[in-house]
Design an enzyme around this catalytic site. Structure first.
Site, PDB file in Angstrom:
ATOM      1  N   LYS A 130       0.818  -1.216   0.000  1.00  0.00           N
ATOM      2  CA  LYS A 130       0.000   0.000   0.000  1.00  0.00           C
ATOM      3  C   LYS A 130       0.858   1.275   0.000  1.00  0.00           C
ATOM      4  O   LYS A 130       0.586   2.227  -0.717  1.00  0.00           O
ATOM      5  CB  LYS A 130      -0.870  -0.049   1.270  1.00  0.00           C
ATOM      6  CG  LYS A 130      -2.062   0.834   1.274  1.00  0.00           C
ATOM      7  CD  LYS A 130      -3.081   0.357   2.303  1.00  0.00           C
ATOM      8  CE  LYS A 130      -2.517   0.213   3.697  1.00  0.00           C
ATOM      9  NZ  LYS A 130      -2.697   1.385   4.547  1.00  0.00           N
ATOM     10  N   ARG A 173      12.720  -8.215  11.791  1.00  0.00           N
ATOM     11  CA  ARG A 173      11.985  -7.502  12.834  1.00  0.00           C
ATOM     12  C   ARG A 173      11.231  -8.492  13.712  1.00  0.00           C
ATOM     13  O   ARG A 173      10.720  -9.496  13.223  1.00  0.00           O
ATOM     14  CB  ARG A 173      10.969  -6.535  12.204  1.00  0.00           C
ATOM     15  CG  ARG A 173      11.545  -5.170  11.966  1.00  0.00           C
ATOM     16  CD  ARG A 173      10.626  -4.217  11.251  1.00  0.00           C
ATOM     17  NE  ARG A 173       9.207  -4.480  11.445  1.00  0.00           N
ATOM     18  CZ  ARG A 173       8.238  -3.734  10.923  1.00  0.00           C
ATOM     19  NH1 ARG A 173       8.549  -2.699  10.165  1.00  0.00           N
ATOM     20  NH2 ARG A 173       6.971  -4.007  11.122  1.00  0.00           N
ATOM     21  N   ARG A 196      10.885 -10.732   5.052  1.00  0.00           N
ATOM     22  CA  ARG A 196      11.554  -9.425   5.059  1.00  0.00           C
ATOM     23  C   ARG A 196      12.805  -9.454   5.923  1.00  0.00           C
ATOM     24  O   ARG A 196      12.803 -10.040   7.003  1.00  0.00           O
ATOM     25  CB  ARG A 196      10.614  -8.360   5.634  1.00  0.00           C
ATOM     26  CG  ARG A 196       9.748  -7.700   4.596  1.00  0.00           C
ATOM     27  CD  ARG A 196       9.160  -6.390   5.073  1.00  0.00           C
ATOM     28  NE  ARG A 196       8.379  -6.462   6.287  1.00  0.00           N
ATOM     29  CZ  ARG A 196       7.242  -5.793   6.480  1.00  0.00           C
ATOM     30  NH1 ARG A 196       6.747  -5.035   5.538  1.00  0.00           N
ATOM     31  NH2 ARG A 196       6.603  -5.889   7.632  1.00  0.00           N
ATOM     32  N   ARG A 224     -10.244   3.004   9.913  1.00  0.00           N
ATOM     33  CA  ARG A 224      -9.904   1.579  10.074  1.00  0.00           C
ATOM     34  C   ARG A 224     -11.075   0.785  10.614  1.00  0.00           C
ATOM     35  O   ARG A 224     -11.055  -0.440  10.582  1.00  0.00           O
ATOM     36  CB  ARG A 224      -8.738   1.426  11.061  1.00  0.00           C
ATOM     37  CG  ARG A 224      -7.399   1.795  10.455  1.00  0.00           C
ATOM     38  CD  ARG A 224      -6.282   1.573  11.437  1.00  0.00           C
ATOM     39  NE  ARG A 224      -5.051   2.167  10.939  1.00  0.00           N
ATOM     40  CZ  ARG A 224      -3.902   1.545  10.825  1.00  0.00           C
ATOM     41  NH1 ARG A 224      -3.809   0.295  11.198  1.00  0.00           N
ATOM     42  NH2 ARG A 224      -2.841   2.155  10.362  1.00  0.00           N
ATOM     43  N   ARG A 263      -2.251  -9.889  13.036  1.00  0.00           N
ATOM     44  CA  ARG A 263      -2.500  -8.573  12.423  1.00  0.00           C
ATOM     45  C   ARG A 263      -3.515  -8.687  11.286  1.00  0.00           C
ATOM     46  O   ARG A 263      -4.383  -7.833  11.119  1.00  0.00           O
ATOM     47  CB  ARG A 263      -1.184  -7.974  11.910  1.00  0.00           C
ATOM     48  CG  ARG A 263      -0.344  -7.346  13.035  1.00  0.00           C
ATOM     49  CD  ARG A 263       1.107  -7.184  12.659  1.00  0.00           C
ATOM     50  NE  ARG A 263       1.329  -6.239  11.601  1.00  0.00           N
ATOM     51  CZ  ARG A 263       2.457  -6.182  10.878  1.00  0.00           C
ATOM     52  NH1 ARG A 263       3.428  -7.029  11.118  1.00  0.00           N
ATOM     53  NH2 ARG A 263       2.605  -5.282   9.934  1.00  0.00           N
TER      54      ARG A 263
END
Length: 215
Positions: free
Chosen positions: A13, A159, A127, A88, A170
């Site tokens: 996004k 991370r 990632r 949201r 999430r």
């Protein structure tokens, strides 16, 4: 053109938002950026928000809505805006519907970047980051030497929240909060859904087609 940008974590996004803002000359209004800007500038709203952020709590809707209203009243958004990170939830969407008429504004399109959950899990868990700010992906953008940054040679790291369990949590929260929004805006016929899988430029091509139809 006034755009609301929706998409799950890891959907790309942010990358598409920058390209949309450049092409359509709309102001990219990111909730996170406005919050940080208000806190940094020490505005009354920022001082209030900082209390919650420092305590590790979510900024309450009423305060967030005031911050959004204040931002959308500024002159630089007169040529159009793209809201990223707000709304949201349904209460936020309903509050936005009350704010916009008072500013003489309306939503033209809700751009929904849709990516299957299994693809998102793969993207986020693969990632790798470097302290110099360069990012990699073990599958899609690997470094030349495994575990080492091409730019500075330092060790890469993952991370703490880029693990499968956290990503799934999430995504679950995103679906629970955001699916009702897509249904809500769909009833008005203003949702444009683009599949966010494949080459970034090809996805942007689909985004442009979707937005040009609405323009």
């Amino acid at each position: 053109m006034n755009i609301i940008l929706l998409g799950p974590p890891g959907s790309g996004k942010g990358t598409q938002a920058k390209m949309i803002a450049d092409k359509y000359k709309v102001t990219h209004v990111s909730t996170g950026d406005i919050l940080r800007e208000n806190v940094r500038s020490g505005t009354p709203l920022g001082v209030e928000a900082k209390k919650f952020m420092d305590a590790g709590k979510l900024v309450p809707d009423a305060l967030l809505i005031d911050i959004i209203k204040d931002r959308l009243a500024k002159d630089d958004v007169k040529g159009g805006w793209m809201l990223d990170g707000f709304p949201r939830t349904m209460p936020q969407a309903e509050a936005l519907d009350k704010i916009l008429p008072t500013l003489g504004q309306k939503i033209d399109v809700v751009l929904n970047i849709d990516v299957p959950d299994e693809e998102l899990v793969k993207r986020v868990t693969g990632r790798r980051m470097c302290k110099c700010g360069t990012t990699y992906h073990v599958q899609f953008n690997p470094p030349k030497v495994e575990g080492k940054c091409d730019a500075c040679g330092a060790d890469l790291y993952q991370r703490a929240d880029d693990n499968e369990e956290t990503v799934k949590q999430r995504l679950s929260a995103y679906h629970a909060q955001t699916q009702p929004l897509i249904d809500y805006y769909n009833k008005r016929g203003i949702v444009a859904t683009v599949l966010g899988v494949g080459d970034i430029k090809a996805i942007f091509g689909e985004v442009v087609k979707a937005l040009d139809k609405r323009a």
